[in-house]
Enzyme design. Sequence first.
Site, PDB file in Angstrom:
ATOM      1  N   TYR A 290       0.849  -1.372  -0.066  1.00  0.00           N
ATOM      2  CA  TYR A 290       0.093   0.035   0.120  1.00  0.00           C
ATOM      3  C   TYR A 290       0.814   1.268   0.065  1.00  0.00           C
ATOM      4  O   TYR A 290       0.469   2.203  -0.582  1.00  0.00           O
ATOM      5  CB  TYR A 290      -1.006  -0.073   1.211  1.00  0.00           C
TER       6      TYR A 290
ATOM      7  N   GLN B  61     -15.646   2.926  -5.460  1.00  0.00           N
ATOM      8  CA  GLN B  61     -14.762   1.856  -4.983  1.00  0.00           C
ATOM      9  C   GLN B  61     -13.390   1.961  -4.979  1.00  0.00           C
ATOM     10  O   GLN B  61     -12.597   1.203  -4.480  1.00  0.00           O
ATOM     11  CB  GLN B  61     -15.372   0.796  -6.046  1.00  0.00           C
ATOM     12  N   ASN B  62     -13.082   3.149  -5.596  1.00  0.00           N
ATOM     13  CA  ASN B  62     -11.672   3.375  -5.776  1.00  0.00           C
ATOM     14  C   ASN B  62     -10.892   4.164  -4.397  1.00  0.00           C
ATOM     15  O   ASN B  62     -11.687   4.684  -3.641  1.00  0.00           O
ATOM     16  CB  ASN B  62     -11.332   4.520  -6.795  1.00  0.00           C
TER      17      ASN B  62
ATOM     18  N   ASP C 260      -8.014   5.613  -4.377  1.00  0.00           N
ATOM     19  CA  ASP C 260      -7.095   6.875  -4.793  1.00  0.00           C
ATOM     20  C   ASP C 260      -8.012   7.900  -4.411  1.00  0.00           C
ATOM     21  O   ASP C 260      -9.120   8.054  -4.206  1.00  0.00           O
ATOM     22  CB  ASP C 260      -6.650   6.745  -6.188  1.00  0.00           C
TER      23      ASP C 260
ATOM     24  N   HIS D  69     -14.753   1.450  -0.202  1.00  0.00           N
ATOM     25  CA  HIS D  69     -13.650   0.574   0.283  1.00  0.00           C
ATOM     26  C   HIS D  69     -12.309   1.374   0.703  1.00  0.00           C
ATOM     27  O   HIS D  69     -11.274   0.711   0.829  1.00  0.00           O
ATOM     28  CB  HIS D  69     -13.260  -0.212  -1.165  1.00  0.00           C
TER      29      HIS D  69
ATOM     30  N   GLY E 195     -17.075   2.570 -15.006  1.00  0.00           N
ATOM     31  CA  GLY E 195     -16.019   1.624 -14.863  1.00  0.00           C
ATOM     32  C   GLY E 195     -15.891   0.770 -13.597  1.00  0.00           C
ATOM     33  O   GLY E 195     -14.693   0.448 -13.133  1.00  0.00           O
TER      34      GLY E 195
ATOM     35  N   ALA F 229     -14.077   6.309 -20.510  1.00  0.00           N
ATOM     36  CA  ALA F 229     -15.109   7.347 -19.531  1.00  0.00           C
ATOM     37  C   ALA F 229     -14.619   8.713 -19.934  1.00  0.00           C
ATOM     38  O   ALA F 229     -15.274   9.646 -19.691  1.00  0.00           O
ATOM     39  CB  ALA F 229     -14.538   6.867 -17.953  1.00  0.00           C
TER      40      ALA F 229
END
Length: 230
Positions: free
Chosen positions: A53, A88-89, A91, A106, A172, A216
């Site tokens: 990570y 869900q990302n 970043d 998440h 996406g 996208a």
Amino acid sequence: MKKIVILTGAGISAESGLGTFRAEGGLWAEHRIEDVATPEGFARDPQLVVDFYNARRAQAAEAAPNAAHLALANLEAAFDGDVVLVTQNVDDLHEKAGMKRVMHMHGALNGALCGACDLRWPAPMVMAPGDACPHCKAPAARPDIVWFGEMPYDMEEIYDHLAQADLFAGIGTSGNVYPAAGFVAEARRHGAQTLEFNLEPSAVGSQFDDIRIGPATQTVPEWVAEVLGG
Ligand SMILES: [Zn+2]
């Protein structure tokens, strides 16, 4: 149309150069999901997981938001109604694009979580196993990432938004990871129109009223212009 709920997944960040665990090459290719994205993997080898990570955090810090992220931030700012973004990302490209309200179901690479007391705080760029929690002092800091087998964040609030949505848009997302893959069915059940943006229909693509195929960075700005123009 008063309320739009949007779910974004790895596909929107891929165009900013951040790989997914399904993509060839990159960070994920060198590791098994069981080793770096489960509580058991972390218990077995915390150094490996923290290093993984740390590398993803460093990579995300270098990435820039793309035209899709920017269009969604513009939608949030200019839409005459409510825009709720669930991602869900892990970043922070939506935030970098200027989006004010982002629900990271998440977790987030720039967050740390105490495994003892659940406190969440901003992660340093380089975490180490055994970092102390600033609140309870336990040497139990971990990345604030929801791993496989763990409960995603904000689910109650997300389902409330889905129940009130006039339009649900999935952008996406693979449609393979639940509970997020079930959001389209939930929104439909409550009467929302549903729209998918993807390079190819997702695993739950047939549940959407409409699908816009393409990158996208093209399809999302076009759609935002339609929504704001109409
Ligand atoms: Zn703690």
